[in-house]
Design an enzyme around this catalytic site. Structure first.
Site, PDB file in Angstrom:
ATOM      1  N   ASP A 105       0.850  -1.184   0.000  1.00 54.36           N
ATOM      2  CA  ASP A 105       0.000   0.000   0.000  1.00 54.36           C
ATOM      3  C   ASP A 105       0.894   1.245   0.000  1.00 54.36           C
ATOM      4  OD1 ASP A 105      -2.902   1.056   0.477  1.00 54.36           O
ATOM      5  OD2 ASP A 105      -1.809   1.900   2.180  1.00 54.36           O
ATOM      6  N   HIS A 271      -7.486  -6.642   0.951  1.00 56.81           N
ATOM      7  CA  HIS A 271      -6.401  -5.676   0.788  1.00 56.81           C
ATOM      8  C   HIS A 271      -5.239  -5.912   1.748  1.00 56.81           C
ATOM      9  CE1 HIS A 271      -4.435  -1.962  -0.265  1.00 56.81           C
ATOM     10  NE2 HIS A 271      -4.501  -1.505   0.980  1.00 56.81           N
TER      11      HIS A 271
END
Length: 290
Positions: A105, A271
């Site tokens: 990320d 995620h």
């Protein structure tokens, strides 16, 4: 959590860096994303240590227990170039001149900037759930804008995001619905809670995004124009239950113009794959880094 790892706060060029490290063998630094801290790696780092690596897990600048330098008009202290220099400085303090870097990320932006700016230091690179900042911004369409609207909200200079988030950080970050102690692990969740409850940390995390759409983009544009590419072998990983493929197609193809050598694959996960698929992730990292 992190059995046999050492937890310290180290001075790196005048900035406090909170870091946990353990294991022995070739060094790898793991860089978390937003709004996590280094404890997101609690189920991955010990597996890598058992596989024969020295594993270093810092809180990124501004996040968790690490330092939060005063910003400027261009958000330069929170640029990925500044964060990357701090990663190199941290590894020097710990005695590692050459190392692999893994980022997820927001941490993926710091990771690839470390590889671009310090090719003599980075032996291998892993980017997870990310593409270069300039690629994300240039490919931004209505679907991205709708799904990732928080990028623009976080980046507003008038700082409405600080006021909204700090009014009820636990609701904003879904601390008791999606990001529960059961989902994150109790100790990781407690560290996450301490971070999001700190207004200084919230502000610093948002500075990361403000740098992202400004100075980080400009640095990417300059590197691309100069023909600079990532020299070391690179692995791109992505969560198949997230939206990276839907937004960008094959992530490996996006990275191909930035890297001399790149491969990649998806991992069945949401995620936060370090928390949701730690065994498969650790196996993929070990195979690539070994």
């Amino acid at each position: 959590m992190f059995e046999d790892f050492v937890l310290k706060e180290l001075d790196v060029a005048g900035i406090r860096t909170r870091v946990r490290y353990g294991g022995s063998g070739p060094a790898v630094v793991l860089l978390h994303g937003h709004p996590r801290t280094h404890t997101t790696w609690y189920a991955v780092a010990p597996r890598l240590a058992d596989a024969g690596f020295t594993v270093v897990c810092p809180d990124l600048r501004g996040y968790g227990g690490s330092g939060k330098p005063v910003t400027d008009a261009d958000h330069t202290p929170y640029s990925k170039r500044a964060m990357a220099a701090e990663v190199v400085g941290l590894m020097e303090v710990l005695g590692h001149q050459r190392f692999a870097v893994v980022g997820h990320d927001r941490g993926s932006y710091v990771a690839y900037r470390t590889a671009l700016d310090h090719p003599d230091r980075v032996a291998k690179l892993v980017v997870m759930d990310g593409v270069p900042v300039v690629e994300a911004l240039e490919r931004c369409g209505s679907e991205f804008a709708a799904a990732w609207w928080h990028w623009w909200f976080f980046a507003q200079s008038a700082k409405p995001a600080e006021r909204v988030i700090c009014a009820d950080p636990e609701t904003w970050y879904e601390a008791w619905t999606k990001n529960t102690p059961q989902a994150l692990g109790p100790e990781n969740h407690a560290d996450f809670l301490a971070a999001i409850r700190n207004p200084a940390t919230v502000h610093a995390m948002l500075e990361d995004y403000r740098a992202g759409i400004g100075i980080d983009r400009h640095n990417d544009e300059a590197d691309r124009a100069a023909g600079r590419r990532i020299e070391c072998p690179t692995l791109a990983l992505w969560s198949t239950d997230d939206d990276l493929e839907r937004l960008y197609g094959d992530p490996v193809e996006v990275w191909r113009s930035w890297c001399h050598q790149v491969e990649g694959h998806g991992i069945k996960s949401g995620h936060h794959m370090a928390e949701q698929a730690p065994e498969e992730l650790a196996n993929s990292l070990s195979a690539f880094l070994g």
